[in-house]
Enzyme design. Sequence first.
Site, mmCIF file in Angstrom:
data_model
loop_
_atom_site.group_PDB
_atom_site.id
_atom_site.type_symbol
_atom_site.label_atom_id
_atom_site.label_comp_id
_atom_site.label_asym_id
_atom_site.label_seq_id
_atom_site.Cartn_x
_atom_site.Cartn_y
_atom_site.Cartn_z
ATOM 1 N N ARG A 17 1.249 -1.246 0.012
ATOM 2 C CA ARG A 17 -0.309 0.189 -0.498
ATOM 3 C C ARG A 17 0.831 1.537 0.350
ATOM 4 O O ARG A 17 -0.219 2.264 -0.476
ATOM 5 C CB ARG A 17 -1.357 0.147 1.304
ATOM 6 N N GLY A 79 2.594 -14.935 5.887
ATOM 7 C CA GLY A 79 2.425 -14.417 7.429
ATOM 8 C C GLY A 79 2.495 -14.203 8.520
ATOM 9 O O GLY A 79 3.716 -14.594 9.185
ATOM 10 N N ASN A 389 38.535 29.263 -8.736
ATOM 11 C CA ASN A 389 38.988 28.103 -8.094
ATOM 12 C C ASN A 389 39.421 26.799 -9.356
ATOM 13 O O ASN A 389 39.702 26.215 -8.512
ATOM 14 C CB ASN A 389 38.120 27.009 -6.797
ATOM 15 N N ARG A 443 44.640 46.301 -11.370
ATOM 16 C CA ARG A 443 43.027 47.511 -12.752
ATOM 17 C C ARG A 443 44.268 48.026 -13.351
ATOM 18 O O ARG A 443 44.940 49.024 -13.436
ATOM 19 C CB ARG A 443 42.606 48.436 -11.551
HETATM 20 C C1 UD1 Z 1 -1.994 -7.053 11.689
HETATM 21 C C2 UD1 Z 1 -1.789 -8.212 12.820
HETATM 22 C C3 UD1 Z 1 -3.800 -7.429 13.583
HETATM 23 C C4 UD1 Z 1 -2.928 -5.890 13.848
HETATM 24 C C5 UD1 Z 1 -1.900 -5.091 12.703
HETATM 25 C C6 UD1 Z 1 -1.538 -4.432 13.853
HETATM 26 C C7 UD1 Z 1 -1.802 -10.322 11.626
HETATM 27 C C8 UD1 Z 1 -2.312 -12.007 11.194
HETATM 28 N N1 UD1 Z 1 -2.955 -9.068 12.323
HETATM 29 O O1 UD1 Z 1 -2.050 -7.055 10.324
HETATM 30 O O2 UD1 Z 1 -4.508 -8.268 13.887
HETATM 31 O O3 UD1 Z 1 -4.096 -5.558 14.222
HETATM 32 O O4 UD1 Z 1 -1.203 -5.725 12.781
HETATM 33 O O5 UD1 Z 1 -0.809 -3.332 13.399
HETATM 34 O O6 UD1 Z 1 -0.995 -10.998 12.348
HETATM 35 N N2 UD1 Z 1 5.729 -9.725 8.542
HETATM 36 C C9 UD1 Z 1 6.416 -10.042 7.836
HETATM 37 N N3 UD1 Z 1 5.992 -11.301 6.948
HETATM 38 C C10 UD1 Z 1 4.738 -12.308 6.557
HETATM 39 C C11 UD1 Z 1 3.764 -10.890 6.520
HETATM 40 C C12 UD1 Z 1 4.010 -9.702 7.620
HETATM 41 O O7 UD1 Z 1 7.418 -10.359 8.027
HETATM 42 O O8 UD1 Z 1 4.599 -12.741 5.819
HETATM 43 C C13 UD1 Z 1 6.034 -8.196 8.823
HETATM 44 C C14 UD1 Z 1 5.151 -6.545 7.585
HETATM 45 O O9 UD1 Z 1 6.651 -6.371 7.222
HETATM 46 C C15 UD1 Z 1 4.618 -6.117 9.125
HETATM 47 C C16 UD1 Z 1 3.767 -7.000 10.281
HETATM 48 O O10 UD1 Z 1 4.742 -8.283 10.097
HETATM 49 O O11 UD1 Z 1 5.806 -4.915 9.196
HETATM 50 C C17 UD1 Z 1 2.649 -6.652 10.261
HETATM 51 O O12 UD1 Z 1 1.992 -7.386 9.044
HETATM 52 P P1 UD1 Z 1 1.365 -6.530 8.271
HETATM 53 O O13 UD1 Z 1 0.321 -7.344 6.735
HETATM 54 O O14 UD1 Z 1 1.302 -4.608 8.372
HETATM 55 O O15 UD1 Z 1 -0.110 -6.994 9.465
HETATM 56 P P2 UD1 Z 1 -1.490 -6.452 9.373
HETATM 57 O O16 UD1 Z 1 -2.304 -6.428 8.253
HETATM 58 O O17 UD1 Z 1 -0.819 -4.435 10.114
#
Ligand code: UD1
Length: 465
Positions: A17, A79, A389, A443
């Site tokens: 996003r 995830g 310079n 000059r």
């Molecule tokens: C997540 C939570 C949600 C919470 C929110 C708060 C889950 C399933 N959901 O959602 O309940 O309200 O954060 O901010 O956890 N990341 C990885 N690997 C992955 C997926 C994500 O490293 O496979 C990292 C992302 O880079 C990020 C963080 O985990 O830094 C959170 O991931 P993001 O996809 O932003 O989760 P949200 O949809 O915000």
Amino acid sequence: MSNNLEVIILAAGLGTRMKSATVKVLHRAAGRPIINYVVDLASQVSDKLPIVVVGHQREAVQKWLGDRARYAVQEEQLGTGHAVLQAAQVLGKAGGRKILILSGDVPLTRPETLQHLIEEHERSGNALTLLTMRLANPAMYGRIVRDSKGAVTRIVEAKEATQEEKKIGEVNAGIYLFDGDQLFDNLRRLSSKNAQGEYYLTDVLGILRKSGKRVGAVVVDDPVEALGVNSRAELATVESEIQRRVVEKLMAEGVTFRNPATVVIDSLVTIGPDTVIYPFVTLEGATKIGRGCVLDPGVHLHNVTVGDNVHLKSGTVAEDAVIEDEATVGPYAHLRPGTQLGKHVKVGNFVETKKAVFGDGAKASHLSYIGDAEVGADANIGAGTITCNYDGVNKHKTIIEDGVFIGSDTQLVAPVRIGRGAYVGAGSTITKDVPPDSLALSRVPQKVIEGWATRRREEFKKKKK
Ligand code: UD1
Ligand code: CA
């Protein structure tokens, strides 16, 4: 600070996003990538290096953080639960330790809040204690489901929530404290049968509850502490909150802001007491300002060290420069990298400097270019002086010794040295060294033709008739 606490920071996602070629956690707020704030936070609650889970652009993230972290790689972003599991390679057996999980995209949490979470976890004997917040518009956050006694039973992701669940105002902040022995085995039990086909870290909560473990939540008072950066709009909100905190801290330390809402100050900038900052000042990078200074409107500094009682007038722009005590600069001066101004130096309007070292009390008050130069103490450089310079191929140095007086509109063709105490007459083009205490002039001698103008006017009058 707890020796028994490991911190895992999730940072493998791209951040779709953000619509950016740069991975989300390297986007900057108040001058620093957002991941830096999270790594700082980790170091305030644990004396162990945090484990950052990297994936997208992991070389860039690892290069940036270097030895400030340990790393676990998540090859495919399956995830948040799957991401945490990758840290098991680095941690080995986590039993007996506490594991704090932070998101690389949630930079505003205060260390006191984490401290509170840690205390609550220890006091309660929970297997998991998480941070939650109440939001008027819970949007995409995971909802906290509690039973009739108020105990947390599970987290339901926005995409899975029923209409009823969507109305829940308490949401998951994405910050969790686990007992080590309750984490990795349960992560291996997660399923990806859900709306996003991902292994949700949040599902561990339900698993723990089903196996009779205690789960608790700490509600954070100020929801901004858990604000995640998922879009440019959220990045801007985070930046303005960091700005607000920076200015608030500086005011508490004795700095006056005429209009704090208009300034932009990077988070590592320091300013001494009794300094006054006018509107629309931008201070970036590792800028350090002393005490008793005045920064007029429109001053823009990047990596500049400023001493005490310095006056930077409107429109002064400086980069990688040093300005010592009692100096005055501007209005509209441009100090480029390698500029060093000694004490009581005056650099006035429309003066540009580069790799120029000015001794104490030296002055270049108007309309000059001073580059690749040494200017001695108390030297006076007249209006319109230019150090030539560059010969088209190489840069050469101009040395102006102590107490030299350079007349206005002089060109100093480098390499050239003007000896101590010498004078250069106005309008000269100096191509050879000038010995100390001498006068150099180049000059063309002035010619005067008496009555010339009168005769010319008379000729004009005749022609008109
Ligand atoms: C997540 C939570 C949600 C919470 C929110 C708060 C889950 C399933 N959901 O959602 O309940 O309200 O954060 O901010 O956890 N990341 C990885 N690997 C992955 C997926 C994500 O490293 O496979 C990292 C992302 O880079 C990020 C963080 O985990 O830094 C959170 O991931 P993001 O996809 O932003 O989760 P949200 O949809 O915000
Ligand atoms: Ca997020």
